[in-house]
Design a protein around this motif. Structure first.
Motif, PDB file in Angstrom:
ATOM      1  N   THR A  71      -3.664 -19.329  45.808  1.00 33.65           N
ATOM      2  CA  THR A  71      -3.528 -18.107  45.030  1.00 33.65           C
ATOM      3  C   THR A  71      -3.591 -16.900  45.950  1.00 33.65           C
ATOM      4  N   VAL A  82      -3.164 -22.067  37.444  1.00 35.54           N
ATOM      5  CA  VAL A  82      -4.434 -22.656  37.022  1.00 35.54           C
ATOM      6  C   VAL A  82      -4.485 -22.879  35.514  1.00 35.54           C
ATOM      7  N   THR A  83      -3.813 -22.012  34.756  1.00 38.08           N
ATOM      8  CA  THR A  83      -3.830 -22.179  33.304  1.00 38.08           C
ATOM      9  C   THR A  83      -3.254 -23.539  32.923  1.00 38.08           C
ATOM     10  N   SER A 108      -4.181 -15.489  24.364  1.00 36.85           N
ATOM     11  CA  SER A 108      -3.502 -14.665  25.357  1.00 36.85           C
ATOM     12  C   SER A 108      -4.217 -14.816  26.688  1.00 36.85           C
ATOM     13  N   VAL A 109      -3.467 -14.810  27.777  1.00 37.27           N
ATOM     14  CA  VAL A 109      -4.066 -14.968  29.106  1.00 37.27           C
ATOM     15  C   VAL A 109      -3.171 -14.400  30.195  1.00 37.27           C
ATOM     16  N   GLU A 165      -3.247 -11.288  31.914  1.00 40.22           N
ATOM     17  CA  GLU A 165      -3.304  -9.864  32.216  1.00 40.22           C
ATOM     18  C   GLU A 165      -3.850  -9.172  30.973  1.00 40.22           C
ATOM     19  N   PRO A 166      -4.237  -7.914  31.119  1.00 43.00           N
ATOM     20  CA  PRO A 166      -4.707  -7.217  29.926  1.00 43.00           C
ATOM     21  C   PRO A 166      -3.584  -7.154  28.897  1.00 43.00           C
ATOM     22  N   THR A 196      -8.282 -14.343  26.525  1.00 46.46           N
ATOM     23  CA  THR A 196      -9.150 -15.085  27.431  1.00 46.46           C
ATOM     24  C   THR A 196      -9.055 -14.551  28.848  1.00 46.46           C
ATOM     25  N   TRP A 202      -9.990 -14.842  32.727  1.00 44.70           N
ATOM     26  CA  TRP A 202     -10.497 -15.740  33.774  1.00 44.70           C
ATOM     27  C   TRP A 202      -9.576 -15.702  34.961  1.00 44.70           C
ATOM     28  N   GLN A 203      -9.809 -16.555  35.935  1.00 47.47           N
ATOM     29  CA  GLN A 203      -9.068 -16.512  37.194  1.00 47.47           C
ATOM     30  C   GLN A 203      -8.922 -17.914  37.776  1.00 47.47           C
ATOM     31  N   THR A 204      -7.989 -18.068  38.701  1.00 44.12           N
ATOM     32  CA  THR A 204      -7.854 -19.344  39.416  1.00 44.12           C
ATOM     33  C   THR A 204      -9.230 -19.767  39.959  1.00 44.12           C
ATOM     34  N   GLU A 205      -9.945 -18.807  40.466  1.00 41.41           N
ATOM     35  CA  GLU A 205     -11.239 -19.072  41.094  1.00 41.41           C
ATOM     36  C   GLU A 205     -12.301 -19.539  40.107  1.00 41.41           C
ATOM     37  N   ASP A 232     -11.714  -7.490  39.706  1.00 37.67           N
ATOM     38  CA  ASP A 232     -11.228  -6.759  38.535  1.00 37.67           C
ATOM     39  C   ASP A 232     -12.116  -5.566  38.205  1.00 37.67           C
ATOM     40  N   ILE A 261     -11.047  -5.532  30.330  1.00 35.89           N
ATOM     41  CA  ILE A 261     -10.595  -5.640  31.717  1.00 35.89           C
ATOM     42  C   ILE A 261      -9.528  -4.573  31.956  1.00 35.89           C
ATOM     43  N   ASN A 310      -0.429  -7.884  39.503  1.00 35.13           N
ATOM     44  CA  ASN A 310      -0.280  -8.902  38.491  1.00 35.13           C
ATOM     45  C   ASN A 310       1.079  -8.695  37.825  1.00 35.13           C
ATOM     46  N   ARG A 333      -0.018 -13.700  39.919  1.00 40.94           N
ATOM     47  CA  ARG A 333      -0.700 -12.966  40.981  1.00 40.94           C
ATOM     48  C   ARG A 333       0.140 -12.879  42.230  1.00 40.94           C
TER      49      ARG A 333
HETATM   50  C1  WTA Z   1      -5.925 -11.068  35.263  1.00 35.58           C
HETATM   51  C2  WTA Z   1      -5.074 -16.561  35.452  1.00 35.58           C
HETATM   52  C3  WTA Z   1      -7.033  -9.097  31.472  1.00 35.58           C
HETATM   53  C4  WTA Z   1      -7.137 -10.527  35.996  1.00 35.58           C
HETATM   54  C5  WTA Z   1      -5.974 -17.296  34.454  1.00 35.58           C
HETATM   55  C6  WTA Z   1      -7.572 -11.696  36.856  1.00 35.58           C
HETATM   56  C7  WTA Z   1      -6.572 -10.886  32.849  1.00 35.58           C
HETATM   57  C8  WTA Z   1      -6.252 -12.323  37.229  1.00 35.58           C
HETATM   58  C9  WTA Z   1      -6.743 -11.772  31.763  1.00 35.58           C
HETATM   59  C10 WTA Z   1      -6.375 -13.789  37.525  1.00 35.58           C
HETATM   60  C11 WTA Z   1      -7.059 -11.219  30.473  1.00 35.58           C
HETATM   61  C12 WTA Z   1      -6.271 -12.905  33.565  1.00 35.58           C
HETATM   62  N1  WTA Z   1      -7.191  -9.882  30.392  1.00 35.58           N
HETATM   63  N2  WTA Z   1      -6.716  -9.552  32.696  1.00 35.58           N
HETATM   64  N3  WTA Z   1      -7.201 -11.974  29.382  1.00 35.58           N
HETATM   65  N4  WTA Z   1      -6.546 -13.016  32.243  1.00 35.58           N
HETATM   66  N5  WTA Z   1      -6.270 -11.613  33.934  1.00 35.58           N
HETATM   67  O1  WTA Z   1      -5.833 -16.295  39.114  1.00 35.58           O
HETATM   68  O2  WTA Z   1      -6.744  -9.434  36.791  1.00 35.58           O
HETATM   69  O3  WTA Z   1      -3.550 -16.235  38.029  1.00 35.58           O
HETATM   70  O4  WTA Z   1      -8.318 -11.310  37.995  1.00 35.58           O
HETATM   71  O5  WTA Z   1      -5.642 -16.634  36.721  1.00 35.58           O
HETATM   72  O6  WTA Z   1      -5.411 -12.110  36.087  1.00 35.58           O
HETATM   73  O7  WTA Z   1      -5.107 -14.383  37.684  1.00 35.58           O
HETATM   74  P1  WTA Z   1      -4.989 -15.927  37.950  1.00 35.58           P
END
Ligand code: WTA
Length: 646
Positions: free
Chosen positions: A261, A307-308, A382-383, A385-386, A409, A411-414, A497, A509, A518, A523
């Motif tokens: 990532t 990761v999703t 929803s996942v 980004e904001p 929802t 979250w992040q890859t991490e 974030d 967020i 994003n 990412r």
């Molecule tokens: C953003 C994806 C707002 C955030 C699962 C995070 C979100 C990055 C949301 C991680 C959300 C993910 N609302 N922002 N519901 N979900 N983000 O690693 O900036 O591809 O740090 O993981 O996406 O992206 P990643």
């Protein structure tokens, strides 16, 4: 600002696993007694050897170490497949929906078991052992799931590389984790177009001497290059092995996968996830956040390259014995009604997608939605980004007909799984807010210089204690892990974030505060785009920033200084755009390219990104202090020739 609130309906609060009182009580227990809480929750998966220790984690920057259930052992694939055979062998595990609307396939748990066991034996036949890395570069076809689970079955570590990445991006990921086996397909198909995966892989492999075997899935029957002795057709290999493959015993802290990532600096990093804690966390969040009930049809539209796809198409749902939909295509093919058609076709109950798709489909008009039934839908997610409140309201009123709660929802890859989200039976919704933390998650806000922010306020989002799904390290680079996540605000995990907390304790967020952008929920590191650009012979210097984009959330804006004597032309713009596409992949294609005779730099030579961001946002009323610039004059030229004029 309180904004709109959508309370939990009576029907949801009485039928869901978790209602408001349960949420409050369990949350309280989970953060005051993590050992007790996570010790109990771990019983949801089958252990080969039970653990005696639950949590052993330290965020001390001198000794970051994260271990959960460390003396237990299990097999992730057996948890996702074998243990369901007795009760749901004939239940559909995966509904595959192809790119063309007339193409689909249903795979039962028993069939999944057969495919995964054979696949695992194929890997073994080709020399893959526990701990070896296997790179998977596949389209969204069931073989991607089989491949991941086959690795898990024998304790090999998979690294899935998104099929949209270029040969170079694939090569650097193969080299970084030193894979000896690559799994790919002749071609992928998306939106009616073919993607030359095998040709890309062949090109990548010119730079990867470690690769000894390439297993190729036949998807389109297209013509492909072939290296005898290295390349094998998967289907033939599957026939040549037995369907009997007992699962390996794997320690809870043995790696399950690596997923690359983007970060704020340098090349993508290999996020390392392990087995026991990850599976407990993926399965628990999937069950409660999506309120998954036996028999539900659950559809997450992500790609397994992200990761999703790992946590919420594959591992979480299958650990819970769910029926999970896997979609090969894109939202607007053959028409922008595709998602809604598929929901009706497979009677989908839970639908989980990204704001960028919602905005694009909203733009296609309500008629396409309304001509479908969508009566099967119970819950939306929803996942990525904001989600802007307009898109949220449309999703809620038009797609869900005000009947379906939306879980936004965060979250992040991490993080391995969802950390902040509503629970549909417990938490009232506010459009645009990810709402409240999941069990065991302790978010906090700090000022940029690390002062804690109590109550309502805005700052950088950190998490103050570990949860079982957390990444354990950057593959082969623990120092980078510590520097990236545990150094900025010692004693906490820094998310990267920004976030606001309102009077009700809800989290909003606001987006990345580092140099990660994003783009359409994907990412992208600005450093990656810059290094691709400066690798072009006509480019002297490049700077990349994000800017607000109505569909993608953020777009990619680059400033390019050309080599002495090179003319800035439209043709060169196209050339550079294609160059970045080719170097990284289509998702990295710059939206706007501004030719800049000079970039704003401090006297020590550091590019002042703050200024570049402002200009890209078409907001240069307050550029802050520019007096420290080496050449203050460059700024007026940049403003005058900006590409994003209102
Ligand atoms: C953003 C994806 C707002 C955030 C699962 C995070 C979100 C990055 C949301 C991680 C959300 C993910 N609302 N922002 N519901 N979900 N983000 O690693 O900036 O591809 O740090 O993981 O996406 O992206 P990643």
């Amino acid at each position: 600002m309180t904004g709109k609130i959508y309370p939990v309906s009576e029907a949801w609060s009485s039928s869901a696993y978790i209602d408001e009182n349960k949420y409050r009580a369990l949350y309280e227990q989970s953060v005051s007694d993590p050992e007790g809480f996570w010790g109990e929750q771990a019983a949801r998966i089958d252990w080969i050897k039970p653990f005696t220790k639950v949590k052993n984690t330290s965020y001390d920057p001198h000794n970051v170490s994260i271990k959960w259930y460390e003396d237990g052992s299990l097999n992730v694939a057996a948890n996702c497949i074998d243990r369901h055979l007795e009760t749901r062998g004939d239940q559909v595990a995966i509904i595959w929906e192809g790119d063309e609307p007339n193409l689909d396939l249903k795979v039962t748990y028993r069939e999944l078991h057969d495919r995964v066991c054979r696949f695992a034996n194929v890997l073994k036949k080709h020399g893959v052992k526990k701990g070896d890395r296997v790179t998977i570069y596949l389209p969204m076809i069931p073989e991607a799931a089989y491949a991941m689970l086959a690795c898990a079955r024998i304790g090999a570590i998979h690294s899935v590389v998104f099929g949209g990445f270029s040969p170079d991006s694939l090569a650097s990921r193969i080299v970084d984790c030193d894979s000896s086996v690559v799994i790919t397909a002749d071609e992928g198909v998306r939106g009616g177009r073919k993607v030359p995966l095998k040709a890309n892989a062949d090109k990548a492999l010119e730079k990867c001497p470690s690769v000894e075997r390439v297993l190729v899935v036949k998807r389109t029957n297209g013509t492909v290059g072939w290296t005898p002795g290295r390349d094998y057709w998967l289907a033939e290999e599957m026939e040549s092995v037995s369907a009997d493959c007992p699962p390996e015993e794997i320690n809870a802290e043995d790696p399950l996968f690596i997923l690359y990532t983007s970060g704020s600096t340098g090349q993508p990093k290999g996020v390392l996830h392990t087995s026991g804690g990850y599976l407990v966390y993926a399965s628990l969040t999937h069950q409660y956040i999506f309120d998954y009930k036996d028999g539900d049809i659950y559809w997450c539209t992500a790609d397994v390259g992200w990761v999703t796809g790992h946590s919420y198409i594959l591992y979480g749902p299958l650990a819970n014995g769910a029926t999970t939909v896997m979609f090969e295509g894109v939202p607007n093919y053959p028409t922008a009604a595709r998602f809604w058609d598929v929901i009706d076709k497979h009677q989908v109950n839970t639908f989980y997608t990204a704001p960028t798709a919602i905005r694009a489909l909203m733009g296609a008009g309500d008629e396409l939605v309304k001509k479908t039934s969508r009566k099967s839908l119970k819950l939306l997610g929803s996942v990525g980004e904001p989600i802007n409140p307009e898109a949220w309201e449309w999703y809620y009123h038009v797609v869900g007909e005000e009947r379906c709660p939306i879980v936004d929802t965060w979250w992040q890859t991490e993080t391995g799984g969802i950390l902040i989200s509503a629970l549909p039976g417990a938490i009232a919704l506010k459009p645009g807010s990810a709402t409240l933390p999941f069990f065991g998650v302790k978010p906090a806000l700090v000022t940029p210089d690390g002062q804690p922010i109590e109550g309502a306020g805005e700052g950088n989002l950190v998490i103050t204690d570990s949860w079982p799904g957390q990444m354990r390290s950057v593959y082969k680079d623990h120092t980078r892990f510590v520097q990236t996540y545990f150094s900025a605000y010692p004693g906490t995990y820094f998310t990267g974030d920004g976030c606001r907390r309102d009077e009700d304790g809800y989290y909003w967020i606001t987006g990345r505060v580092d140099d990660v952008i994003n783009v359409a929920g994907h990412r992208m590191g600005t450093a990656e785009v810059e290094s691709a650009l400066v690798a072009h012979s006509k480019v002297a210097e490049a700077a990349c920033v994000g800017y607000p984009h109505s569909l993608k959330g953020q777009g990619i804006y680059v400033y390019v200084t050309l080599m002495e004597g090179i003319e800035p032309t439209e043709a060169l713009r196209t050339e550079l755009r294609n160059w970045v596409r080719q170097e990284i992949g289509p998702i990295a294609t710059p939206d706007l390219i501004q030719f800049a005779p000079g970039l704003p730099k401090t006297r020590s030579g550091k590019i002042m990104r703050r200024i570049l961001r402002k200009i890209a946002e078409d907001d240069f009323s307050n550029l802050g202090d520019t007096s420290t610039l080496a050449e203050p004059g460059v700024v007026s030229d940049l403003i005058e020739n900006r590409m994003n004029k209102a």
